[in-house]
Design an enzyme around this catalytic site. Structure first.
Site, PDB file in Angstrom:
ATOM      1  N   ASP A  13      -7.284  -5.249  -5.823  1.00 19.15           N
ATOM      2  CA  ASP A  13      -5.973  -4.669  -4.937  1.00 19.15           C
ATOM      3  C   ASP A  13      -6.682  -4.488  -3.685  1.00 19.15           C
ATOM      4  O   ASP A  13      -5.954  -3.606  -3.383  1.00 19.15           O
ATOM      5  CB  ASP A  13      -5.227  -4.155  -5.602  1.00 19.15           C
ATOM      6  N   HIS A  41      -3.367 -12.023  -4.994  1.00 19.39           N
ATOM      7  CA  HIS A  41      -3.535 -11.698  -3.608  1.00 19.39           C
ATOM      8  C   HIS A  41      -2.158 -11.756  -2.878  1.00 19.39           C
ATOM      9  O   HIS A  41      -1.958 -12.844  -3.033  1.00 19.39           O
ATOM     10  CB  HIS A  41      -4.755 -12.664  -3.087  1.00 19.39           C
TER      11      HIS A  41
HETATM   12  P1  GDP Z   1      -5.994  -8.353  -3.126  1.00 20.09           P
HETATM   13  O1  GDP Z   1      -5.935  -8.733  -4.442  1.00 20.09           O
HETATM   14  O2  GDP Z   1      -7.372  -7.514  -2.756  1.00 20.09           O
HETATM   15  O3  GDP Z   1      -5.469  -9.408  -2.120  1.00 20.09           O
HETATM   16  O4  GDP Z   1      -4.872  -7.261  -2.752  1.00 20.09           O
HETATM   17  P2  GDP Z   1      -3.381  -7.071  -3.275  1.00 20.09           P
HETATM   18  O5  GDP Z   1      -2.681  -8.136  -2.459  1.00 20.09           O
HETATM   19  O6  GDP Z   1      -2.957  -6.871  -4.677  1.00 20.09           O
HETATM   20  O7  GDP Z   1      -2.904  -5.853  -2.352  1.00 20.09           O
HETATM   21  C1  GDP Z   1      -2.939  -5.423  -1.206  1.00 20.09           C
HETATM   22  C2  GDP Z   1      -1.838  -5.192  -0.657  1.00 20.09           C
HETATM   23  O8  GDP Z   1      -1.825  -4.280   0.429  1.00 20.09           O
HETATM   24  C3  GDP Z   1      -0.834  -6.359  -0.253  1.00 20.09           C
HETATM   25  O9  GDP Z   1       0.410  -6.155  -0.410  1.00 20.09           O
HETATM   26  C4  GDP Z   1      -1.088  -6.490   1.321  1.00 20.09           C
HETATM   27  O10 GDP Z   1      -0.091  -7.156   1.979  1.00 20.09           O
HETATM   28  C5  GDP Z   1      -1.000  -4.977   1.807  1.00 20.09           C
HETATM   29  N1  GDP Z   1      -2.078  -4.641   2.808  1.00 20.09           N
HETATM   30  C6  GDP Z   1      -3.311  -5.271   3.064  1.00 20.09           C
HETATM   31  N2  GDP Z   1      -3.876  -4.751   4.000  1.00 20.09           N
HETATM   32  C7  GDP Z   1      -2.920  -3.599   4.324  1.00 20.09           C
HETATM   33  C8  GDP Z   1      -3.189  -2.448   5.374  1.00 20.09           C
HETATM   34  O11 GDP Z   1      -3.983  -2.380   6.251  1.00 20.09           O
HETATM   35  N3  GDP Z   1      -2.003  -1.823   5.586  1.00 20.09           N
HETATM   36  C9  GDP Z   1      -0.924  -1.857   4.732  1.00 20.09           C
HETATM   37  N4  GDP Z   1       0.033  -0.981   4.798  1.00 20.09           N
HETATM   38  N5  GDP Z   1      -0.871  -3.022   3.651  1.00 20.09           N
HETATM   39  C10 GDP Z   1      -1.912  -3.589   3.602  1.00 20.09           C
END
Ligand code: GDP
Length: 424
Positions: A13, A41
């Site tokens: 995440d 993701h």
């Molecule tokens: P992944 O499995 O590693 O892709 O992560 P997730 O998708 O579960 O969690 C990442 C969350 O953080 C998602 O809701 C993204 O839209 C959000 N996100 C990613 N980068 C940023 C950022 O730089 N700032 C903010 N506020 N949200 C972000």
């Protein structure tokens, strides 16, 4: 032509989905090489907000070929549901832009059931499974008791193979768990339902990627979860059942000869963790609640509130090492703007001694965090697009982390949107 892997450095995440989405347009192929529908993701783009579980994030880019390699847990139910959700938003998914390895094993109906039965048996010692069948799937795969997607093209042989597996699997279902056995009629119905939907995508992805390499095409490998969930290097037994590390990508994609030039490790500006297991920096109470709310930290797959805490340098440095990361993307820096001072776990104390080393899993529950505070910046940074635009304290935080983890921070993400990124 350069090949790249995007991997998680921590517990998952970290924001890998947004990084892959950002970078994919520079690559010809995007490949998932491990894991299944057990993690998510999140990708936000011009088509909307998507929680992808199995589909590679390159699916939104017109000229990208997306591959599910032999290392994935191919869950037809989840995959077809996900394809429908994405298609509903007007995105074309067809045999030209999605390829499934003929050597990817199928996650069968009993895998999900056995996952739930085992978590139930473990009761208060449960591993925190998302109950998507991943652990039973991979253990069966290593016992050579799964079927390949390519077997869908050999229906007679497939039926014989499945009836053998069924006989064997029912022994466990009935005798170990006392649950209702599966019947061949059920399994045949299941195959009937999914075979024709899956078959058009199935091909020899090893051959495809070898040819791609020969023709100078570039490949991106997209990992699920993070270093600390890796089956071999993670916080056993609270890991996933596959290798989440970049070094597994050549095997899990079907192209062992591929060379990965760039390994982008994604790190969140603070720590989060879903599920069970030791989480040294964990915050509780109102402090945790505030960070969880600020970062919207609820699981993409399950909606479960994530455990949260300050950035853990010890775990992150270890994560960087096991991934062999060549560059870091630090995400969600914007979330920390509300804090007056920024907490960072710089060391652990274990057996009365301060340590920089990430402990062996059996020792990890005894580790205590040593927290240092850096000045906060107190202003919204989400519109910053250059490193120099960031307030000095935010720049200092990034530089501090970079120095401590020993890897260049090449990207700083300040929002979930595709363009909310600073490149250094
Ligand atoms: P992944 O499995 O590693 O892709 O992560 P997730 O998708 O579960 O969690 C990442 C969350 O953080 C998602 O809701 C993204 O839209 C959000 N996100 C990613 N980068 C940023 C950022 O730089 N700032 C903010 N506020 N949200 C972000």
């Amino acid at each position: 032509m350069r090949n790249c892997a995007i991997v998680g450095i921590n517990w998952g995440d970290e924001g890998k989905g947004r990084m892959v989405d950002l970078i994919t347009e520079n690559y010809d192929f995007v490949v998932r090489f491990q894991g299944g529908g057990n993690a998510g993701h999140t990708v936000i783009n011009e088509y909307g907000k998507f929680a992808l579980h199995l589909l590679p994030s390159g699916i939104f880019h017109k000229n990208v070929v997306n591959v599910l390699g032999n290392g994935v847990a191919l869950d037809p139910e989840n995959l077809m549901a996900e394809i429908e959700t994405v298609r509903e938003k007007g995105i074309a998914i067809n045999e030209n832009n999605l390829k499934i390895s003929d050597r990817a094993s199928l996650l069968l109906p009993w895998h999900r059931e056995l996952d739930a039965l085992e978590e139930e048996r473990l009761a208060d010692k449960k591993y925190g499974s998302t109950k998507q069948g991943i652990a039973p799937f991979y253990s069966d795969k290593y016992q050579k008791k799964t079927v390949f997607a390519g077997e869908l093209f050999y229906p007679e042989e497939l039926r014989r193979h499945l009836s053998e597996l069924l006989e064997w699997k029912n022994l466990t279902i009935e005798r170990v768990y006392g649950a209702k056995p599966h019947t061949m009629a059920e399994i045949e119905e299941w195959i009937e339902k999914y075979a024709d939907k899956i078959k058009p995508f199935v091909t020899d992805t090893g051959k495809l990627l070898r040819e791609a390499q020969k023709n100078g095409k570039s490949i991106m490998f997209e990992a699920q979860l993070g270093s600390l969930r890796d089956l071999d290097f993670g916080i056993a037994p609270y890991t996933t059942s596959s290798n989440t590390t970049a070094s597994y990508a050549p095997i899990g994609s079907g192209c062992p000869s591929v060379k990965i030039d760039d390994i982008i490790g994604v790190v969140k500006a603070y720590s989060t963790c879903v599920g069970e297991g030791p989480f040294t920096c964990e915050w509780f109470g109102p402090e945790a609640e505030k960070l969880r709310e600020a970062g919207g930290e609820y699981g993409a797959k399950t909606g479960r509130p994530r455990r949260v805490g300050p950035l853990d340098i010890v775990a992150t440095r270890y994560g960087v090492q096991v991934q062999a990361a060549t560059c870091i993307a630090l995400t969600k820096l914007d979330v920390l703007s509300y804090m007056d001072k920024i907490p960072v776990c710089t060391h652990y104390v274990l057996n009365g001694e301060q340590t920089d080393e990430f402990p062996f899993p059996a020792a990890l529950p005894d580790a205590k965090p040593v927290i240092e505070y850096l000045p906060g910046w107190g202003v919204d940074v989400s519109s910053c697009r250059k490193f120099e635009d960031l307030p000095k304290a935010a720049q200092d935080y990034v530089l501090f982390v970079e120095e401590k983890i020993g890897c260049h921070i090449g990207y700083v993400s300040v929002g979930p949107e595709r363009d909310s990124i600073i490149t250094r």
